[in-house]
Design an enzyme around this catalytic site. Sequence first.
Site, short mmCIF file in Angstrom:
data_model
loop_
_atom_site.label_atom_id
_atom_site.label_comp_id
_atom_site.label_asym_id
_atom_site.label_seq_id
_atom_site.Cartn_x
_atom_site.Cartn_y
_atom_site.Cartn_z
N SER A 167 36.85 47.04 43.49
CA SER A 167 37.16 46.46 42.19
C SER A 167 38.66 46.20 42.10
CB SER A 167 36.62 47.38 41.09
OG SER A 167 36.44 46.68 39.89
N ASP A 196 26.03 42.53 41.70
CA ASP A 196 27.41 42.96 41.39
C ASP A 196 28.02 42.15 40.25
OD1 ASP A 196 30.23 43.73 41.68
OD2 ASP A 196 29.68 44.39 43.69
N HIS A 232 27.68 46.63 40.89
CA HIS A 232 29.09 46.91 41.14
C HIS A 232 29.30 48.37 41.55
CE1 HIS A 232 33.26 45.73 40.88
NE2 HIS A 232 33.56 46.69 40.03
#
Length: 338
Positions: A137, A283, A310
Amino acid sequence: MIVKSLAAAALAFLPLAVQAQSTALPTDPAADWSVATSEHRVAVEGGKVWVRVNGTIGEGATPVIFIHGGPGGTHLGFGGLLSLADQRPVILYDQLDSGMSDHPEDPKNWRPERFVAELEAIRKELGIARWHVIGHSWGSALALEYAAAYPEHTASAVLSGTFISTPHWITGTNLLIRDLPDDVAAAIRACEGPKPPAAAICGPATAAFYAAYNGRPDRPAPSPAAIAYRTRYGGKGFNAKVYNAMWGPTEFRASGSLASYDATHLLSRIDGKRVMFVVGQYDEARLDTVQDFVALTPGAELAVVPGGSHAFIGERPDVAEAIYRDWMARIDAREASE
């Protein structure tokens, strides 16, 4: 976005963090996967960051450092990947103002370049010549920036749950909202508007987004080892002040200092043959978006975690570990033959 999502997923897995106790390490770190071979407090701009190492630097294959998301997240989501230490040193750390690291909470420190310099300070402190940098991320942005700034020290860069551009991220989350049931999508849009409805409406709508794209309902329950790990290494946990200042109030709207952040231009400056993108099938980062990033990085690879969101590292831990393990082994073999 970014690691509020990862932090939220971690919080869903485990009980509330408690302040870590300062205790002596047992003589056999392998007896408890949550115990580090060594722990360090590394001086960086603004304070000191907490770093843990499993394995011995200088022994085994090329070391790897995992870079957590956020901004304001912690390393906790990577705890299950300590099993990679059977082949190479594994380094986890909390960024300044997060988890076990110092919390000066000075906004002057909340700059991408300072977070990148933080990584380089850790490398120097540990005496590592080259390492694999794996970001998730927001950590992907730092991995990309580090690889572009320090190619001589980067064996490979892995951009997981890829955030490297706020405009791309916001476009992606809005497309994902559109794919939700009409009533949920309408509620989220209303909650993001100038006159949001009550929390009784916004809370369930946001939860539905996360259940679809960041922490799916079929994720495994936390193991006793994971619960014990969070108890010992949770520190002060996720820092919402950093998240809100750098990102904003929600995954769907960026109002902080990263509102115009875009590092896609760096993709042409790195060696694509040493870059891998990893995303979950569902995701938040959106597969279509990441495929565009791959196209901008000649020679790069893309791995997709089936059934993962995610939070795929916690949802599909065996698959995630296998992807990272295979990737680093292949890069190491290539470097050995060059």
